[in-house]
Each structure stands twice: as C-alpha cells, then as structure tokens.
Design a protein around this motif. Sequence first.
Motif, mmCIF file in Angstrom:
data_model
loop_
_atom_site.group_PDB
_atom_site.id
_atom_site.type_symbol
_atom_site.label_atom_id
_atom_site.label_comp_id
_atom_site.label_asym_id
_atom_site.label_seq_id
_atom_site.Cartn_x
_atom_site.Cartn_y
_atom_site.Cartn_z
ATOM 1 N N MET A 199 1.264 49.606 50.707
ATOM 2 C CA MET A 199 0.155 48.958 51.426
ATOM 3 C C MET A 199 -1.118 48.946 50.594
ATOM 4 O O MET A 199 -1.860 47.952 50.586
ATOM 5 C CB MET A 199 -0.064 49.639 52.764
ATOM 6 C CG MET A 199 1.094 49.346 53.697
ATOM 7 S SD MET A 199 0.859 50.008 55.310
ATOM 8 C CE MET A 199 2.416 49.529 56.050
ATOM 9 N N LEU A 200 -1.383 50.045 49.886
ATOM 10 C CA LEU A 200 -2.569 50.070 49.012
ATOM 11 C C LEU A 200 -2.476 48.989 47.936
ATOM 12 O O LEU A 200 -3.464 48.300 47.654
ATOM 13 C CB LEU A 200 -2.682 51.436 48.332
ATOM 14 C CG LEU A 200 -3.509 52.490 49.043
ATOM 15 C CD1 LEU A 200 -3.515 53.781 48.243
ATOM 16 C CD2 LEU A 200 -4.939 52.003 49.251
ATOM 17 N N CYS A 201 -1.294 48.845 47.351
ATOM 18 C CA CYS A 201 -1.118 47.814 46.319
ATOM 19 C C CYS A 201 -1.290 46.420 46.915
ATOM 20 O O CYS A 201 -1.864 45.533 46.270
ATOM 21 C CB CYS A 201 0.248 47.947 45.650
ATOM 22 S SG CYS A 201 0.313 49.346 44.540
ATOM 23 N N GLU A 202 -0.798 46.216 48.138
ATOM 24 C CA GLU A 202 -0.964 44.908 48.791
ATOM 25 C C GLU A 202 -2.444 44.638 49.067
ATOM 26 O O GLU A 202 -2.912 43.504 48.909
ATOM 27 C CB GLU A 202 -0.156 44.869 50.094
ATOM 28 C CG GLU A 202 -0.067 43.494 50.735
ATOM 29 C CD GLU A 202 0.590 42.438 49.851
ATOM 30 O OE1 GLU A 202 1.675 42.709 49.315
ATOM 31 O OE2 GLU A 202 -0.004 41.349 49.694
ATOM 32 N N ILE A 203 -3.183 45.664 49.471
ATOM 33 C CA ILE A 203 -4.627 45.498 49.698
ATOM 34 C C ILE A 203 -5.318 45.124 48.386
ATOM 35 O O ILE A 203 -6.132 44.197 48.325
ATOM 36 C CB ILE A 203 -5.225 46.792 50.309
ATOM 37 C CG1 ILE A 203 -4.715 46.974 51.739
ATOM 38 C CG2 ILE A 203 -6.746 46.753 50.286
ATOM 39 C CD1 ILE A 203 -4.997 48.346 52.338
ATOM 40 N N ASN A 204 -4.958 45.837 47.299
ATOM 41 C CA ASN A 204 -5.554 45.512 45.994
ATOM 42 C C ASN A 204 -5.155 44.115 45.533
ATOM 43 O O ASN A 204 -5.964 43.401 44.923
ATOM 44 C CB ASN A 204 -5.134 46.542 44.945
ATOM 45 C CG ASN A 204 -5.969 47.804 45.055
ATOM 46 O OD1 ASN A 204 -7.158 47.736 45.336
ATOM 47 N ND2 ASN A 204 -5.344 48.940 44.858
ATOM 48 N N ASN A 205 -3.921 43.718 45.819
ATOM 49 C CA ASN A 205 -3.454 42.373 45.484
ATOM 50 C C ASN A 205 -4.303 41.321 46.201
ATOM 51 O O ASN A 205 -4.713 40.323 45.610
ATOM 52 C CB ASN A 205 -1.981 42.250 45.877
ATOM 53 C CG ASN A 205 -1.385 40.898 45.507
ATOM 54 O OD1 ASN A 205 -1.680 40.362 44.440
ATOM 55 N ND2 ASN A 205 -0.571 40.340 46.371
ATOM 56 N N THR A 206 -4.608 41.598 47.474
ATOM 57 C CA THR A 206 -5.430 40.668 48.251
ATOM 58 C C THR A 206 -6.855 40.597 47.686
ATOM 59 O O THR A 206 -7.448 39.516 47.615
ATOM 60 C CB THR A 206 -5.470 41.119 49.728
ATOM 61 O OG1 THR A 206 -4.129 41.274 50.190
ATOM 62 C CG2 THR A 206 -6.166 40.095 50.601
ATOM 63 N N ILE A 207 -7.383 41.753 47.281
ATOM 64 C CA ILE A 207 -8.725 41.767 46.665
ATOM 65 C C ILE A 207 -8.710 40.904 45.400
ATOM 66 O O ILE A 207 -9.602 40.065 45.193
ATOM 67 C CB ILE A 207 -9.149 43.212 46.316
ATOM 68 C CG1 ILE A 207 -9.337 44.042 47.584
ATOM 69 C CG2 ILE A 207 -10.432 43.210 45.487
ATOM 70 C CD1 ILE A 207 -9.493 45.530 47.322
#
Length: 137
Positions: free
Chosen positions: A74-82
């Motif tokens: 989930m953290l990686c997905e959040i960073n991907n979205t950023i």
Amino acid sequence: MASKNRPDRLQVGKNHSFWQSWLHAWNGLKTVVIEERNMRTHLVVGALALAFGWWVGLSADQWLWLCLAIFMVMLCEINNTIAENLCDLVTGPHYHPLAKKIKDIAAGAVVFAAAFAVLVGLILFVPKLWPLVRAWF
Ligand SMILES: Nc1ncnc2c1ncn2[C@@H]1O[C@H](COP(=O)(O)OP(=O)(O)OP(=O)(O)O)[C@@H](O)[C@H]1O
C-alpha cells in the motif's frame, strides 16, 4: 458556491493544527482509494489475506510479517500515485521520457513489494494448508 469551495478557503500555507494536518492526510488517503483501482484491489486482497490469517491461526510473528507485506504494497501504491500526479502536474497531457521513467520506476516498486507479499503469503500459508490438501487426497 458552497462556502467550503470558496476561493478564500483554498489553503496554500501551513496547517494550523494537528487536526487540520490529520484531516488533510486522511483526505489524501481517501483520494488514493477513490482514484486508484489498483489501491482498491490491494485493499480487497489485503483484507482477504488478513481473514485467511485469522482462519488458519497465525502466530504473533506471522501476523507481523503479513501486516508488513500488506503495508509495504500500500505504501508503494501511495508513492506510485504521488509520482503519477507529480508527472501529470509537470507534463500535462504531453509525452516526456523522464515522466515515463519516473512512472515506470514507481510502478516497478509496487510490483517489487507485491512480489515480497506473495513470498510472505506462500511462506505463511502453504505450511498451514499443506496438511489440509494432503488429507483430501
Ligand atoms: N506524460 C507521460 N510521458 C511519458 N509516458 C507516460 C506519460 N504518462 C504516462 N506514461 C506512460 O504510461 C504508463 C501509464 O500511465 P499512468 O501511470 O499515468 O497510468 P495508470 O493506469 O494510473 O498506471 P498504474 O497502472 O501504474 O496505476 C506509465 O507507466 C508510462 O509508461
């Protein structure tokens, strides 16, 4: 125009309180869930893994590994979205090789974390399920 949408309420400065910071952070998380289909998929798969962990009776250590794997994805997905939003902010609808590089690397980080999660899932769940599978055959 609703008062909360008035231009004078469009904040650009620092937050005034802990609660304001928290509210903006919460809105950020909601945005990722609403706008990113992949994040919703991660949430569903993560919830299923947690339910499965409860069903097979994981130990405290095993719960920690499972939670770490889910949070990493989930953290990686959040960073991907950023990364995606920053690229779109800079390039708009135009192609740029650096935007492609940044977006592809950010997406690669999600795949990397997901591979870790699959590995953790296999290590945790296969030994629990193997006796059940053998009992059937
Ligand atoms: N401005 C751009 N310049 C160059 N390539 C781009 C640009 N925007 C998108 N791309 C390419 O298109 C791919 C998909 O774009 P984007 O990440 O915006 O879509 P997405 O469907 O939200 O991706 P994801 O499945 O990772 O969430 C990127 O990985 C990148 O290869």
